[in-house]
Design an enzyme around this catalytic site. Structure first.
Site: not given
Length: 394
Positions: A131-132, A248, A379
């Protein structure tokens, strides 16, 4: 099938690769359902039976220290396990818990949290989702606005999260929330919580992404969790988040085995196909393009191996993880474009089409969107590489 040469590893890792490959043949490849037979980018999700079998082998905790119930496998062995799992298209729904949540709990969690979660993660009993990201805080995670306020021996949470993969299948959410709205800099006021699915006031709304997988929007409307849900110290969550984000990005960068499988399929097609009476394998332009992709895949594997070695040394690969993520995401795009150029219009056929020459290769391009954005846009990754890796000013 025509395949790329295997990674040249030490004898122990080569032996381990054969063990993993044989186990997957017996526990996954031989019994997997037809929808998993097709191509790399299906929504493989969390298969609990498979996760339990993997847990019984100890491979969910492959890289954990032995003191925490892990196997403490070498970095090369961890890479072998990841490669073989990805190449076999095995379910990976346990990976957030095993490679992101568990290492963070080992480093930052309380004894009670470790006892409550680590054994169940290791055995394949539970899965986590992240949940970011939020509508206005994707790659710029430090600007997140979901609030957690102390109340009645716990925390009252309000806000929204987006693009949460596996949230519709997981048992718990690894949540980043703002606990000090006035903190300067912004990331100084963020904390991490473990939220059980089914918590009152916590709503999950799944959607189908363009790349063919399910993601969810998450809503918190006065959801309450006890103090025991807090991981680490209040307002000290940024170190936990950056550690998990690096993991991740290492995971995303390590999915190169999926691309290797796709390239193997494409190479196999080129080796036997003819167009207008001419063999594709005799076309120097096609061979040059396939050779370039093969070299890029080897470079991507080296980047993934370096990140695992750094992690094993106790270092968190920050810019190194970003390098692997950017390289693999853009490599996936190049592979998708090459596939369509070589296959022509038939490369646009879905995997269910009877005349599809290789499979749903066009989905590789669609899936590139997630690779470029997921875990932080390219980016942002380039900024991390510039500031952390090269020392350029912000």
């Amino acid at each position: 099938m025509t395949k790329l040469p295997e990674f040249d590893l030490d004898p122990a890792a080569k032996s381990f690769r054969q063990d993993v490959r044989q186990w997957l043949r017996e526990n996954w490849v031989a019994s997997r359902k037809a929808e998993h037979e097709k191509l790399p980018f299906k929504d493989r999700g969390f298969d609990r039976d498979f996760a339990r079998a993997l847990g019984a082998k100890g491979w969910i905790g492959a890289g954990w220290p032995k003191s925490e119930g892990g196997l403490a496998l070498s970095p090369v062995e961890q890479l072998v396990l990841t490669e073989e799992m990805e190449y076999a298209q095995a379910p990976y729904g346990h990976i957030v818990a095993s490679t992101m949540v568990a290492p963070a709990l080992i480093k930052f969690g309380t004894a009670e949290q470790k006892a409550a979660y680590l054994p169940r993660i290791r055995s394949g009993e539970i899965a986590f989702a992240l949940g970011y990201s939020e509508p206005e805080a994707g790659s710029d995670l430090a600007s997140l606005k979901t609030r957690a306020v102390r109340e009645n021996g716990g925390w009252r949470i309000n806000g929204q999260k987006m693009w949460s993969t596996m949230a519709d299948k997981a048992d718990h959410l690894w949540l980043a929330a703002r606990t000090d709205p006035d903190a300067k800099p912004q990331h100084a006021g963020i904390s991490v919580f473990i939220i059980p699915m089914g918590t009152e006031g916590f709503t999950i709304r799944p959607s189908l992404a363009m790349y063919g997988k399910t993601f969810s929007e998450l809503y918190f409307d006065d959801a309450w969790v006890p103090d025991s849900a807090l991981v680490g110290e209040v307002n000290k969550g940024w170190a936990i988040i950056t550690s998990a984000l690096a993991a991740e990005r290492v995971t995303i960068g390590g999915t190169v085995a999926l691309l290797q499988r796709a390239l193997d399929q494409l190479t196999n097609y080129v080796a036997t196909a003819e167009v207008g009476g001419r063999s594709l394998r005799d076309d120097p332009v096609i061979l040059d393009r396939l050779g370039g992709l093969a070299a890029d895949i080897e470079a991507a594997r080296q980047l993934a191996l370096r990140n695992i070695r750094l992690a094993a040394m106790g270092r968190t690969p920050i810019h190194e993880a970003s390098m692997a993520k950017v390289f693999v995401a853009e490599l996936q795009g190049r592979l998708g474009e090459a596939s369509l150029d070589i296959l022509g219009s038939s490369g646009l056929l879905s995997e269910d089409a009877p005349n599809a020459p290789v499979g749903e290769m066009e989905q590789i391009l669609r899936h590139t969107i997630m690779q470029i954005l997921g875990g932080g846009a390219s980016e942002i990754q380039r900024n991390i590489i510039a500031t952390h890796g090269i020392g350029l000013p912000r």
